[in-house]
Design an enzyme around this catalytic site. Structure first.
Site, PDB file in Angstrom:
ATOM      1  CG  ASP A   1      -1.893  -1.201   1.201  1.00 40.40           C
ATOM      2  OD1 ASP A   1      -2.270  -1.643   0.101  1.00 40.40           O
ATOM      3  OD2 ASP A   1      -2.215  -1.704   2.287  1.00 40.40           O
TER       4      ASP A   1
ATOM      5  CE  LYS B   1       2.416  -2.446  -4.359  1.00 41.82           C
ATOM      6  NZ  LYS B   1       2.071  -2.078  -2.978  1.00 41.82           N
TER       7      LYS B   1
ATOM      8  N   GLY C   1      -4.570  -4.375  -3.744  1.00 41.56           N
ATOM      9  CA  GLY C   1      -5.586  -3.362  -4.014  1.00 41.56           C
ATOM     10  C   GLY C   1      -4.835  -2.118  -4.444  1.00 41.56           C
ATOM     11  CG  HIS C   2      -2.198  -2.183  -7.004  1.00 40.22           C
ATOM     12  ND1 HIS C   2      -1.431  -2.898  -7.882  1.00 40.22           N
ATOM     13  CD2 HIS C   2      -1.819  -2.593  -5.768  1.00 40.22           C
ATOM     14  CE1 HIS C   2      -0.620  -3.702  -7.209  1.00 40.22           C
ATOM     15  NE2 HIS C   2      -0.844  -3.543  -5.920  1.00 40.22           N
TER      16      HIS C   2
ATOM     17  CD  GLN D   1       0.870  -8.918  -2.548  1.00 41.85           C
ATOM     18  OE1 GLN D   1       1.539  -9.565  -3.331  1.00 41.85           O
ATOM     19  NE2 GLN D   1      -0.394  -8.665  -2.781  1.00 41.85           N
TER      20      GLN D   1
HETATM   21  P1  GDP Z   1      -0.792   0.284  -3.583  1.00 36.99           P
HETATM   22  O1  GDP Z   1      -1.374  -0.986  -3.085  1.00 36.99           O
HETATM   23  O2  GDP Z   1       0.668   0.379  -3.324  1.00 36.99           O
HETATM   24  O3  GDP Z   1      -1.147   0.590  -5.007  1.00 36.99           O
HETATM   25  O4  GDP Z   1      -1.463   1.452  -2.706  1.00 36.99           O
HETATM   26  P2  GDP Z   1      -3.020   1.579  -2.346  1.00 36.99           P
HETATM   27  O5  GDP Z   1      -3.744   2.043  -3.532  1.00 36.99           O
HETATM   28  O6  GDP Z   1      -3.509   0.360  -1.653  1.00 36.99           O
HETATM   29  O7  GDP Z   1      -2.950   2.681  -1.212  1.00 36.99           O
HETATM   30  C1  GDP Z   1      -2.459   3.956  -1.468  1.00 36.99           C
HETATM   31  C2  GDP Z   1      -3.556   4.982  -1.112  1.00 36.99           C
HETATM   32  O8  GDP Z   1      -2.984   6.276  -1.047  1.00 36.99           O
HETATM   33  C3  GDP Z   1      -4.623   5.088  -2.176  1.00 36.99           C
HETATM   34  O9  GDP Z   1      -5.841   5.462  -1.555  1.00 36.99           O
HETATM   35  C4  GDP Z   1      -4.129   6.207  -3.088  1.00 36.99           C
HETATM   36  O10 GDP Z   1      -5.177   6.880  -3.773  1.00 36.99           O
HETATM   37  C5  GDP Z   1      -3.502   7.122  -2.077  1.00 36.99           C
HETATM   38  N1  GDP Z   1      -2.331   7.887  -2.558  1.00 36.99           N
HETATM   39  C6  GDP Z   1      -1.355   7.512  -3.421  1.00 36.99           C
HETATM   40  N2  GDP Z   1      -0.395   8.470  -3.500  1.00 36.99           N
HETATM   41  C7  GDP Z   1      -0.786   9.464  -2.663  1.00 36.99           C
HETATM   42  C8  GDP Z   1      -0.202  10.713  -2.287  1.00 36.99           C
HETATM   43  O11 GDP Z   1       0.877  11.095  -2.701  1.00 36.99           O
HETATM   44  N3  GDP Z   1      -0.900  11.451  -1.356  1.00 36.99           N
HETATM   45  C9  GDP Z   1      -2.092  11.063  -0.831  1.00 36.99           C
HETATM   46  N4  GDP Z   1      -2.683  11.846   0.049  1.00 36.99           N
HETATM   47  N5  GDP Z   1      -2.664   9.896  -1.177  1.00 36.99           N
HETATM   48  C10 GDP Z   1      -2.014   9.101  -2.074  1.00 36.99           C
HETATM   49  P1  IMO Z   2      -0.865  -4.219  -2.230  1.00 42.00           P
HETATM   50  O1  IMO Z   2      -0.415  -4.753  -3.558  1.00 42.00           O
HETATM   51  C1  IMO Z   2      -0.916  -4.649   2.106  1.00 42.00           C
HETATM   52  C2  IMO Z   2      -0.952  -8.750   3.672  1.00 42.00           C
HETATM   53  C3  IMO Z   2      -2.222  -9.180   4.397  1.00 42.00           C
HETATM   54  C4  IMO Z   2      -1.619 -10.118   5.433  1.00 42.00           C
HETATM   55  C5  IMO Z   2      -0.506 -10.810   4.647  1.00 42.00           C
HETATM   56  C6  IMO Z   2      -0.899 -12.187   4.093  1.00 42.00           C
HETATM   57  O2  IMO Z   2      -2.172  -3.523  -2.267  1.00 42.00           O
HETATM   58  O3  IMO Z   2       0.218  -3.424  -1.589  1.00 42.00           O
HETATM   59  P2  IMO Z   2      -2.427 -12.921   2.042  1.00 42.00           P
HETATM   60  O4  IMO Z   2      -3.889 -12.707   1.787  1.00 42.00           O
HETATM   61  O5  IMO Z   2      -1.547 -12.365   0.989  1.00 42.00           O
HETATM   62  O6  IMO Z   2      -2.086 -14.350   2.380  1.00 42.00           O
HETATM   63  O7  IMO Z   2      -2.142 -12.090   3.402  1.00 42.00           O
HETATM   64  O8  IMO Z   2      -0.173  -9.953   3.578  1.00 42.00           O
HETATM   65  N1  IMO Z   2      -1.173  -8.233   2.302  1.00 42.00           N
HETATM   66  C7  IMO Z   2      -1.119  -6.932   1.983  1.00 42.00           C
HETATM   67  N2  IMO Z   2      -0.946  -5.839   2.757  1.00 42.00           N
HETATM   68  N3  IMO Z   2      -1.026  -4.532   0.764  1.00 42.00           N
HETATM   69  C8  IMO Z   2      -1.170  -5.614  -0.021  1.00 42.00           C
HETATM   70  O9  IMO Z   2      -1.146  -5.544  -1.362  1.00 42.00           O
HETATM   71  C9  IMO Z   2      -1.260  -6.887   0.583  1.00 42.00           C
HETATM   72  N4  IMO Z   2      -1.421  -8.150   0.111  1.00 42.00           N
HETATM   73  C10 IMO Z   2      -1.353  -8.956   1.169  1.00 42.00           C
HETATM   74  O10 IMO Z   2      -2.871  -8.089   4.990  1.00 42.00           O
HETATM   75  O11 IMO Z   2      -1.020  -9.380   6.462  1.00 42.00           O
HETATM   76 MG    MG Z   3      -2.888  -1.658  -1.823  1.00 48.13          MG
END
Ligand code: GDP
Ligand code: IMO
Ligand code: MG
Length: 433
Positions: free
Chosen positions: A25, A28, A52-53, A236
């Site tokens: 998270d 990416k 979850g991207h 991840q």
């Molecule tokens: P990922 O799994 O690495 O793709 O990240 P996620 O999408 O799960 O979580 C990142 C969260 O931060 C999302 O809600 C994005 O919309 C938000 N986000 C990404 N870059 C920024 C930033 O520079 N500032 C803020 N405030 N939010 C951001």
């Molecule tokens: P993105 O790509 C954050 C974590 C789960 C748990 C552990 C094992 O959005 O960054 P699993 O279901 O993979 O066997 O769970 O890994 N986990 C993540 N945490 N971002 C993710 O993906 C994750 N994918 C798995 O919360 O701790």
């Molecule tokens: Mg994510």
């Protein structure tokens, strides 16, 4: 030979890998989406719909789980490679949802024949195991990721190629589901999954997904042979890596650079640049050690300001300070050559910002016991949200970024200042060498 040298090679890195350097998270998805305008193809190489991207374009939010984050760019081809575990059910749902919003998939999404299939019985096993672990649970996403990777390594799993032959599909599904049901009933003592339902669904998957299944390794190598830019999207983060992460509180795939090679079927010389994604603080979903975790009003501030709840499972993310020791480890594990620092704007309201620069006890064996040593930097207490120009950043913000660079010894070439695609400061584009 990989390609014939031409003029373009003198200023382009054609193969850029995006890797999360914390516990996921990091943001990416947003960066992959932005960089896709420089790519011909985007490839997911590990993980599954545990990811979850989030992409935000002109205020419109799209959350992707399995489909590569390049899908919003019309002329780009997206690949799900062999290292990804694929839930046909989740994939079809995601496709339908995106189509509702006007995204066209025609000839733009290809799935590796060698990608393992997640069945509903994998999901049941994942959840049953977590239940049995009780307070020691891993905190998985409950999507069947672990059991599917187990079956792959045990050489009893199904792969997408199995959907292509409906004459043998029934027997293969029956054998695997009977095994899962034995475990569910007799070991975990929960209800088995109805085989009949899985069999009829598998036939539907076969019909719907067969046209998308192909030799993804070959397709990616063809792009590379033609000297076309390819973006590899990690899911991840490095600390969730099955070998190098905070085991057993990790995911079941390798989340580091090695997965690009095994998970797509290319060699190390076919990667030019590894861009690490680093959030300006740290978050973690699920259980496991987190030495810089905060339990005070700063944690609440970060969670609220950064909207730190899972884009996938909606779980609240634990929050803490940026950990330079872990970032250095991620640099070593992945050969990271440059960084994108994300969510900088979330720190805007803080009077001081801590960085973990070392630990009292240096052992990776008992992270829970480790006491972080912090460097305390002044905050900037002004607005950086949406800033797109380095020169416009407050002095203390620049000092914070330069301090991180000096500690990690790797340049921060991109800075994200908001969720929107355009909220970025580009000091250097990783596709340009
Ligand atoms: P990922 O799994 O690495 O793709 O990240 P996620 O999408 O799960 O979580 C990142 C969260 O931060 C999302 O809600 C994005 O919309 C938000 N986000 C990404 N870059 C920024 C930033 O520079 N500032 C803020 N405030 N939010 C951001
Ligand atoms: P993105 O790509 C954050 C974590 C789960 C748990 C552990 C094992 O959005 O960054 P699993 O279901 O993979 O066997 O769970 O890994 N986990 C993540 N945490 N971002 C993710 O993906 C994750 N994918 C798995 O919360 O701790
Ligand atoms: Mg994510």
């Amino acid at each position: 030979m990989r390609y014939t040298l031409n003029l373009r090679d003198t200023y382009m890195n054609n193969n850029v890998v995006i890797i999360g350097t914390q516990w996921g998270d990091e943001g990416k998805g947003k960066i992959v989406d932005w960089l896709t305008s420089y790519a011909k193809a985007v490839v997911r190489f590990q993980g599954g719909h545990n990811a979850g991207h989030t992409l935000v374009v002109d205020g419109k939010k799209t959350i992707l789980r399995l489909i590569p984050s390049g899908i919003l760019h019309e002329n780009v081809i997206c690949y799900i490679a062999n290292g990804v575990v694929v839930s046909p059910e989740a994939l079809l749902e995601e496709i339908a949802e995106l189509e509702k919003h006007g995204i066209s998939f025609c000839g733009r999404l290809h799935l590796s024949y060698a990608a393992p299939i997640i069945l509903p019985s994998h999901v049941a096993l994942d959840q049953a195991r977590e239940h049995v672990l009780g307070i020691h649970k891993i905190g998985t996403t409950g999507r069947g990721i672990g059991p599917t990777y187990e079956d792959k390594v045990a050489r009893r799993g199904l792969r997408l190629v199995d959907l292509l032959d409906i004459n043998t599909l029934t027997e293969k599904v029956t054998t695997l589901v009977n095994y899962h049901n034995f475990l569910l009933e007799h070991y975990y003592q929960v209800k088995p999954i109805a085989l009949k339902d899985i069999l009829s669904t598998a036939m539907e998957w076969s019909q719907q997904l067969s046209p998308l299944i192909t030799d993804v390794s070959h397709c990616v190598r063809t792009h590379q042979d033609k000297n076309e830019p390819v973006l590899f999207e990690g899911a991840q983060g490095s600390l969730l890596d099955i070998d190098h992460g905070t085991y057993p509180y990790v995911t079941s795939s390798s989340t580091t650079i090695s997965s690009v090679f095994s998970g797509v079927g290319i060699g190390p010389s076919q990667v030019d640049t590894v861009l690490g994604i680093m959030k300006a603080y740290t978050t973690r979903v699920g259980s496991g050690p987190f030495p810089s975790e905060l339990h005070d009003e700063t944690a609440e501030y970060l969670a609220k300001q950064g909207h730190e709840f899972g884009s996938n499972t909606k779980r609240l993310r634990r929050c803490g300070w940026l950990d330079i020791v872990f970032i250095k480890k991620a640099i070593q594990l992945n050969s990271i050559s440059c960084f994108c620092l994300t969510k900088l704007d979330v720190l805007d309201g803080l009077s001081h910002i801590n960085l973990v620069i070392d630990y009292q006890i240096k052992s990776m064996l008992s992270l829970d016991m480790e006491e972080p040593i912090y460097d305390i930097l002044p905050g900037w207490e002004s607005n950086t949200a949406g800033i797109r120009d380095w020169a416009a950043l407050p002095l203390n913000t620049k000092s914070y970024i330069e301090k991180i660079e000096s500690l990690i010894g790797v340049p921060i070439t991109m800075i994200s200042t908001g969720p929107d695609r355009a909220d970025l400061i580009i000091r250097k584009n990783p596709f340009q060498s």
